[in-house]
Design a protein around this motif. Structure first.
Motif, PDB file in Angstrom:
ATOM      1  N   SER A 151      -0.841   3.626   5.140  1.00 18.19           N
ATOM      2  CA  SER A 151      -0.598   2.221   4.797  1.00 18.19           C
ATOM      3  C   SER A 151      -0.638   1.337   6.034  1.00 18.19           C
ATOM      4  O   SER A 151      -1.139   0.208   5.987  1.00 18.19           O
ATOM      5  CB  SER A 151       0.761   2.078   4.107  1.00 18.19           C
ATOM      6  N   CYS A 173       0.828  -1.199   0.000  1.00 20.37           N
ATOM      7  CA  CYS A 173       0.000   0.000   0.000  1.00 20.37           C
ATOM      8  C   CYS A 173       0.871   1.260   0.000  1.00 20.37           C
ATOM      9  O   CYS A 173       0.551   2.238  -0.686  1.00 20.37           O
ATOM     10  CB  CYS A 173      -0.916  -0.002   1.224  1.00 20.37           C
ATOM     11  N   THR A 174       1.968   1.233   0.752  1.00 26.68           N
ATOM     12  CA  THR A 174       2.882   2.383   0.768  1.00 26.68           C
ATOM     13  C   THR A 174       3.441   2.625  -0.621  1.00 26.68           C
ATOM     14  O   THR A 174       3.557   3.776  -1.076  1.00 26.68           O
ATOM     15  CB  THR A 174       4.039   2.141   1.758  1.00 26.68           C
TER      16      THR A 174
END
Length: 312
Positions: free
Chosen positions: A152, A109-110
């Motif tokens: 995230s 997600c990051t």
């Protein structure tokens, strides 16, 4: 629902990539080669960025962050996979499985957020060149980066909590080489509809939102490039963001195939995840350096003149 033995599972058995029996040695060499290439390539990019003052700009600040995550992202699953290919135990503890799932989605997600921020950075550089240093000042870069990490972490925490609050009481065979939602959730001995809906929605919203922001940024970028009168200027502007666009395509393809398909195929999911987890992180250093004279020059200085002289 079929009744199962309600003894809580304390470990899971990673079955590896389906239909690859007797290919353990080939797969081990494949995983090891790409893993080492990933570590070497991304460490070299970090070395170039840290030791060259000319690369201390927002674009390379975000590229450095991307390299850090490209080092850790394959490290979530590759070491465990290589150990099992060497004949070591294929079991992973309940806590280890939860950690794998958390860090996989945290780092993934990051990276998704970073690609979005890098698209906005390209937009600011090409569409607002005179205001670029004001728009992407060091404070903004720091706040945005911290925001990607915190967002995230929240995303991964919600997914991990939903998946592992469910009881797991057998069977404990994970049809993949690491723990992820599509292969762990079917093993739960309780109703998984809420976890399936929330995880599908969560991943879908994050991926779609980032994609729309990237699409909006590149729409403005393309319009601005087309307004440039000289062909040399258009080529130079396009080359600024071509590497980033290539990385985005390599990143989003596997995400769509794994998480946003209505039906799941263990073999296809495993193959696509190999590409996403191991191959793509090893290609990013090549993508960002092959046509980037600044990075190649900084690397030559760092490697052939020595690190201490770069700080002088």
């Amino acid at each position: 629902m079929e009744m199962r033995n309600h003894t809580p599972a304390t470990m899971f058995l990673l079955m590896g990539i389906p239909y690859t029996k007797r290919l353990e040695n080939v797969l081990f060499v494949f995983f090891l080669a790409f893993y080492l290439l990933t570590l070497l390539g991304n460490l070299l990019i970090l070395l170039a960025i840290l030791t060259s003052s000319t690369l201390h700009t927002p674009m390379y600040f975000f590229l450095g962050n991307l390299s850090v995550f490209d080092i850790f992202f394959p490290s979530v699953s590759s070491p465990q996979m290589m150990l099992s290919l060497m004949g070591q135990s294929r079991t992973i503890s309940y806590q280890g499985c939860a950690c794998q799932l958390f860090f996989y989605h945290f780092l993934g997600c990051t990276e998704c957020f970073l690609y979005t921020v890098m698209a906005y950075d390209c937009f600011a550089a090409i569409c607002h060149p005179l205001r670029y240093t004001v728009i992407m000042n060091p404070r903004v870069c720091t706040v945005v980066t911290l925001g990607t990490w915190m967002g995230s972490c929240l995303h991964a925490s919600v997914l991990t909590f939903l998946i592992f609050k469910l009881p797991y009481c057998g069977p404990n065979e994970v049809d993949s080489y690491f723990c992820d939602i599509p292969v762990v959730l079917p093993l739960a001995c309780a109703d998984t509809s809420l976890a399936q809906t929330v995880s599908f929605t969560n991943v879908g919203i994050v991926a779609l939102l980032c994609f729309l922001l990237i699409f909006a940024s590149y729409t403005h970028i393309i319009i601005s490039i087309l307004k440039i009168s000289s062909s040399a200027g258009r080529r130079r502007a396009f080359s600024t963001c071509s590497a980033h666009l290539t990385s985005i395509l390599l990143f989003y393809g596997p995400v769509v195939l794994i998480y946003l398909r209505p039906a799941s195929s263990p073999w296809l999911d495993s193959v696509v995840q190999v590409l996403n987890n191991i191959v793509t992180p090893s290609l990013n250093p090549l993508i960002y350096t092959l046509r980037n004279k600044d990075v190649k020059l900084a690397l030559r200085k760092a490697l052939f003149q020595g690190v201490p002289t770069c700080w002088a």
